[in-house]
Design an enzyme around this catalytic site. Structure first.
Site, PDB file in Angstrom:
ATOM      1  N   ASP A  99       4.226  -0.069   7.362  1.00 40.69           N
ATOM      2  CA  ASP A  99       4.209  -1.303   6.664  1.00 40.69           C
ATOM      3  C   ASP A  99       5.053  -2.308   7.011  1.00 40.69           C
ATOM      4  O   ASP A  99       6.313  -2.056   7.367  1.00 40.69           O
ATOM      5  CB  ASP A  99       4.506  -0.711   5.344  1.00 40.69           C
ATOM      6  CG  ASP A  99       3.876  -1.650   4.101  1.00 40.69           C
ATOM      7  OD1 ASP A  99       3.895  -2.706   4.174  1.00 40.69           O
ATOM      8  OD2 ASP A  99       3.579  -0.760   2.947  1.00 40.69           O
ATOM      9  N   ASP A 201       2.177  -6.766   4.751  1.00 40.46           N
ATOM     10  CA  ASP A 201       2.338  -7.274   3.231  1.00 40.46           C
ATOM     11  C   ASP A 201       2.212  -8.730   3.075  1.00 40.46           C
ATOM     12  O   ASP A 201       2.620  -9.404   3.862  1.00 40.46           O
ATOM     13  CB  ASP A 201       3.850  -6.685   3.156  1.00 40.46           C
ATOM     14  CG  ASP A 201       4.324  -6.894   1.669  1.00 40.46           C
ATOM     15  OD1 ASP A 201       4.072  -5.956   0.614  1.00 40.46           O
ATOM     16  OD2 ASP A 201       4.886  -7.599   1.167  1.00 40.46           O
ATOM     17  N   GLU A 260      -2.641  -7.276   3.685  1.00 44.76           N
ATOM     18  CA  GLU A 260      -2.695  -7.392   2.422  1.00 44.76           C
ATOM     19  C   GLU A 260      -2.908  -8.741   1.854  1.00 44.76           C
ATOM     20  O   GLU A 260      -2.083  -9.754   1.849  1.00 44.76           O
ATOM     21  CB  GLU A 260      -1.524  -6.798   1.788  1.00 44.76           C
ATOM     22  CG  GLU A 260      -1.500  -6.806   0.018  1.00 44.76           C
ATOM     23  CD  GLU A 260      -0.359  -6.983  -0.763  1.00 44.76           C
ATOM     24  OE1 GLU A 260      -0.062  -6.608  -1.774  1.00 44.76           O
ATOM     25  OE2 GLU A 260       0.993  -7.214   0.032  1.00 44.76           O
ATOM     26  N   HIS A 320       0.512   1.528  -4.714  1.00 46.90           N
ATOM     27  CA  HIS A 320       1.916   1.612  -5.138  1.00 46.90           C
ATOM     28  C   HIS A 320       2.121   0.151  -6.347  1.00 46.90           C
ATOM     29  O   HIS A 320       3.186   0.203  -6.824  1.00 46.90           O
ATOM     30  CB  HIS A 320       2.906   1.707  -4.222  1.00 46.90           C
ATOM     31  CG  HIS A 320       2.985   0.318  -3.345  1.00 46.90           C
ATOM     32  ND1 HIS A 320       2.066   0.061  -2.552  1.00 46.90           N
ATOM     33  CD2 HIS A 320       3.978  -0.768  -3.267  1.00 46.90           C
ATOM     34  CE1 HIS A 320       2.205  -0.862  -1.720  1.00 46.90           C
ATOM     35  NE2 HIS A 320       3.373  -1.519  -2.446  1.00 46.90           N
ATOM     36  N   ASP A 321       1.106  -0.506  -6.433  1.00 48.29           N
ATOM     37  CA  ASP A 321       1.201  -1.619  -7.153  1.00 48.29           C
ATOM     38  C   ASP A 321       0.331  -1.448  -8.450  1.00 48.29           C
ATOM     39  O   ASP A 321       0.492  -2.454  -9.210  1.00 48.29           O
ATOM     40  CB  ASP A 321       0.684  -2.894  -6.500  1.00 48.29           C
ATOM     41  CG  ASP A 321       2.127  -3.222  -5.293  1.00 48.29           C
ATOM     42  OD1 ASP A 321       2.969  -2.754  -5.650  1.00 48.29           O
ATOM     43  OD2 ASP A 321       1.380  -4.021  -4.169  1.00 48.29           O
TER      44      ASP A 321
HETATM   45  C1  NOJ Z   1       3.197  -6.633  -1.888  1.00 50.57           C
HETATM   46  C2  NOJ Z   1       3.659  -5.020  -2.212  1.00 50.57           C
HETATM   47  O1  NOJ Z   1       2.739  -4.126  -1.900  1.00 50.57           O
HETATM   48  C3  NOJ Z   1       4.542  -4.825  -3.358  1.00 50.57           C
HETATM   49  O2  NOJ Z   1       4.910  -3.595  -3.649  1.00 50.57           O
HETATM   50  C4  NOJ Z   1       5.863  -5.924  -3.207  1.00 50.57           C
HETATM   51  O3  NOJ Z   1       6.664  -5.943  -4.288  1.00 50.57           O
HETATM   52  C5  NOJ Z   1       5.325  -7.150  -2.702  1.00 50.57           C
HETATM   53  N1  NOJ Z   1       4.472  -7.316  -1.729  1.00 50.57           N
HETATM   54  C6  NOJ Z   1       6.606  -7.988  -1.981  1.00 50.57           C
HETATM   55  O4  NOJ Z   1       6.766  -7.712  -0.835  1.00 50.57           O
END
Ligand code: NOJ
Ligand code: CA
Length: 533
Positions: A99, A201, A260, A320-321
């Protein structure tokens, strides 16, 4: 299969390292813990691991705030553990995707410490600094996704710095060529180590408008959503970076990058894919679907259409979000719907991303008190949004204490259902979700049409059935998914039904279904895959 390309034909499994397996009794998962479980992953049938960040981090955002890009945090076992992990994974033909969080660093990163120490520091221009406007006001209306203005006042140098996320995650200044080149060097460092790919990210936030224009207003709930992000996201300069990045990746064999696309819809995501950009970008409409054939049909179709010949699709139901799909789509502990979704994920044209625990149907842990919340976003927006701790609880390995994850108290609570929902129990149950995933993963791996075949929708009924075909010149697979609890008949054209078909898998039967008057009768919640050729 000689032309097997891991990131296109394989399946990628996301590990949130803090929560997978703890080897040294501190309640936090670590890399030696993951190594202990590599045989489990091999047996499950995945092809690559995407590791959420394992770099040194003060953990304000649990690893998404990096303080050193070329090291591994000691709590995860340090770089020595990582080197062993990489080798052990490769020995099992499992690729490793890192990542990369490059929009921002931690405020503890040496670069930021230097940058904020004085206006003349050589690192000053590595971050986004602006003067106060009209006697102290913030430079413009840009917001932080984690709440409040995106600008934070620094009293030492009397200026504002910008942070798209928490104020402990200052954004890098990508317009500075030194930053650009340093980042390419960091990527090279990991490529030379032998990592196989990267997940970027929020990459489409790297560049901001050079004139710092205000974002226009739109209707939305949170302040951040009340703006059209035309000046702080998706700036054209991004393509220069992607080009250089892709050139670097292509100078190594079979390397991969998935991005992402932050706040982006499928159109935006698609623009970043292709030979001069990313191999793939996430499209998040898919994980916002209702449990309805029409919903899934639409998001698949739009993704297929917009990518056309340009990019390779990918699909994700969990990360994870977001609230776990098991908690989104089921109110009970019943796994019927999850088998239907597993079949969909593993038979679509595109790379499936699985999230640890999805294969045993892990549910979110309940978050009851604000004082229990660890995720900074949950603390900020409580009680309207309780944050992301729910989907990050420890992997449930067995019915024992702490679900076999750790001997110590885990950093987040283990779900109460671990007494019976766990890898050990499901391994012994032929009808379990875990064994269904295993079967489905092995079928996908041994059936070329499920990897490479074109996607042809046959039919969908808004509430009940979704059916599609995957086809190559040698094979045809028919996938029929009954989203309803009742038996439903699927009518097929007579051309489709000619030739010899065999049953590949069904969660409701062991023998080929009876076809009467061109109709296959599907049981409630049945997922059926049949193959010709
Ligand atoms: C996206 C990530 O998936 C998330 O977990 C993170 O808090 C934010 N980007 C900031 O890096
Ligand atoms: Ca540990």
């Amino acid at each position: 299969m000689s032309d097997f390309l891991w990131w296109r034909d394989g399946v990628i499994y996301q590990i949130y390292p803090r929560s997978f397996m703890d080897s040294n009794h501190d309640g936090i998962g670590d890399i030696p813990g993951i190594i202990q479980k590599l045989d489990y992953l091999k047996d499950l049938g995945i092809d690559a691991i995407w590791l959420s960040p394992v770099y040194p981090s003060p953990d304000n955002d649990f690893g998404y705030d990096i303080s050193n890009y070329c090291d591994i945090d000691q709590k995860f076992g340090g770089i020595e553990a990582f080197d062993i992990f990489l080798e052990e994974s490769h020995q099992r033909s499992i690729r490793v995707v890192m990542d990369l969080v490059l929009n921002h660093t931690s405020d503890q990163h040496e670069w930021f410490q230097q940058s904020k120490s004085s206006r003349n520091n050589p690192y000053r221009d590595w971050y986004i600094w602006k003067e106060a406007r009209d006697g102290g006001k913030v430079p413009n209306n840009w917001q932080s996704r984690f709440g409040g203005s995106g600008w934070e006042w620094d009293s030492t140098t009397e200026a504002y710095f910008f942070h798209m996320f928490s104020k402990k995650q200052p954004d890098l200044n990508w317009r500075n060529p030194k930053v650009f080149n340093e980042i390419l060097d960091i990527i090279k460092f990991w490529l030379d180590k032998g990592v196989d790919g990267f997940r970027l990210d929020v990459f489409n936030a790297y560049y901001k408008d050079e004139n710092f224009q205000n974002n226009p207003h739109q209707i939305g709930l949170a302040k951040f959503d009340q703006q059209k992000h035309i000046h702080d996201l998706d700036q054209p300069e991004m393509f220069d970076f992607l080009k250089a990045f892709r050139q670097l990746l292509d100078s190594y064999p079979e390397r991969y990058a998935v991005g992402e696309t932050f706040m982006g819809d499928y159109h935006t995501a698609a623009t970043y894919t292709g030979d001069q950009g990313l191999h793939a970008a996430f499209e998040f409409d898919f994980l916002n679907n209702h449990y309805k054939p029409s919903s899934f049909y639409k998001t698949i179709q739009q993704w297929e259409n917009v990518l056309d010949q340009k990019g390779w699709p990918n699909y994700v139901l969990n990360n994870h979000d977001v609230i776990r799909s098991a908690s989104r789509y089921t109110k009970s502990e019943d796994d019927d719907r999850l088998k239907v979704l597993a079949t969909l994920m593993l038979t679509l044209r595109g790379t499936p991303f699985l999230y640890y625990g999805e294969e045993i149907g892990m549910r979110d842990i309940p978050i009851e008190r604000k004082s229990d919340v660890l995720d900074p976003v949950g603390r900020q927006f409580w009680p309207f949004y309780k944050g992301r701790d729910g989907c990050r609880s420890p992997m449930q390995w067995n019915p024992e204490q702490n679900a076999g994850f750790s001997d110590a108290t885990p950093w987040l609570p283990v779900h109460n259902n671990h007494h019976w929902r766990n890898v050990h129990s499901q391994s012994g149950d032929p009808d379990s979700l875990l064994n269904y995933y295993k079967k489905m993963l092995h079928i996908r791996k041994s059936t070329p049409v499920l990897q490479k075949g074109m996607y042809l929708p046959i039919t969908y009924d808004p509430q009940k059935i979704l059916a599609f075909v995957r086809q190559t010149s040698e094979q045809t697979a028919l996938i029929a998914l009954n989203f309803s609890k009742r038996n439903v008949g699927l009518v097929l054209s007579s051309q489709l039904l000619t030739g010899d078909w065999k049953l590949l898998i069904s969660n409701k039967r062991d023998t080929f279904p009876v076809i009467r008057d061109r109709k296959i009768l599907l049981e409630g919640n049945e997922a059926l895959v049949i193959l010709q050729g």
